[in-house]
Write a protein that holds these residues in place. Structure first.
Motif, short mmCIF file in Angstrom:
data_model
loop_
_atom_site.label_atom_id
_atom_site.label_comp_id
_atom_site.label_asym_id
_atom_site.label_seq_id
_atom_site.Cartn_x
_atom_site.Cartn_y
_atom_site.Cartn_z
N GLU A 85 -99.12 -52.54 -15.94
CA GLU A 85 -98.33 -53.17 -17.00
C GLU A 85 -98.71 -52.66 -18.38
N GLY A 86 -99.79 -51.87 -18.47
CA GLY A 86 -100.23 -51.36 -19.76
C GLY A 86 -100.96 -52.39 -20.61
N ASP A 87 -101.54 -53.40 -19.98
CA ASP A 87 -102.25 -54.46 -20.67
C ASP A 87 -103.36 -53.89 -21.56
N ARG A 88 -103.48 -54.43 -22.78
CA ARG A 88 -104.48 -53.94 -23.74
C ARG A 88 -105.91 -54.15 -23.28
N THR A 89 -106.19 -55.33 -22.72
CA THR A 89 -107.55 -55.63 -22.28
C THR A 89 -108.01 -54.65 -21.22
N ARG A 120 -106.85 -51.70 -20.69
CA ARG A 120 -106.97 -50.36 -21.29
C ARG A 120 -108.33 -50.17 -21.94
N VAL A 121 -108.85 -51.23 -22.56
CA VAL A 121 -110.19 -51.16 -23.16
C VAL A 121 -111.23 -50.93 -22.07
N HIS A 122 -111.14 -51.69 -20.97
CA HIS A 122 -112.08 -51.50 -19.85
C HIS A 122 -111.99 -50.07 -19.30
N GLN A 126 -111.00 -47.40 -20.88
CA GLN A 126 -111.54 -46.47 -21.88
C GLN A 126 -113.06 -46.48 -21.83
#
Length: 140
Positions: A28-32, A34-36, A38
Motif C-alpha cells: 500500500e506504500g505505507d509511510r511507517t 517505508r521507514v522500516h 529504509q
C-alpha cells in the motif's frame, strides 16, 4: 539445516522478515513501513517473507503485478516440516492452536534463517513465540 528459498538461493542470515500486515502495508506504500524498509536497506539487511505470508496477506484487493514487483527484491522462504515442529513447541499449551499456527511457523522460519528482525503488527504474540531467540520485533 539449509537456509534456502524456493528458488534455491541462500537466504542470508540477518534478514528482516515481513509478516502479513507488514507485507500488506508495503504494497500500500505505507509511510511507517517505508521507514522500516529504509532502515533495513541502510543496515544492508536483506528482506524475507514466508511463502505463507503471501497467502495470508492476500485480501482480494492485492494487485498481482504490485505483489510480484515487490517480491522480486525479497527472499521468499518456504516453510519446512521442521518449522512446523518447532512452531508447535513454541505455541506450547495454547488452546487455540489454529489462531497461532501461521505465526508459529513464521517464528520458527525466522529462527531457522537466523533473522535479525521481524516486522509485525502482532508484537505481543510474536514476542512470545520468539522469546529468548534474540530476534528483534519491529512494530508496524
Amino acid at each position: 539445516m539449509s537456509r534456502r528459498n524456493k528458488t534455491g538461493a541462500a537466504v542470508p542470515a540477518g534478514a528482516v522478515v515481513l509478516d502479513n500486515q507488514a507485507l500488506s502495508l508495503a504494497l500500500e506504500g505505507d509511510r511507517t513501513i517505508r521507514v522500516h524498509l529504509q532502515i533495513a536497506q541502510d543496515e544492508q539487511r536483506p528482506l524475507a517473507v514466508s511463502a505463507l505470508t503471501i497467502l495470508e496477506a492476500h485480501n482480494g484487493k492485492t494487485r498481482q503485478e504490485a505483489l510480484r514487483h515487490f517480491l522480486s527484491g525479497v527472499h521468499v522462504v518456504e516453510v519446512l516440516p521442521d518449522d512446523a515442529y518447532e512452531g508447535t513447541k513454541r505455541m506450547g499449551e495454547r488452546s487455540q492452536g489454529h489462531k497461532y499456527a501461521i505465526d508459529a511457523a513464521i517464528a520458527a522460519m525466522c529462527i531457522r534463517i537466523r533473522a535479525h528482525r521481524i516486522l509485525t503488527s502482532d508484537e505481543d504474540d510474536m514476542g512470545r513465540l520468539l522469546a529468548g531467540t534474540g530476534i528483534e520485533i519491529g512494530q508496524v
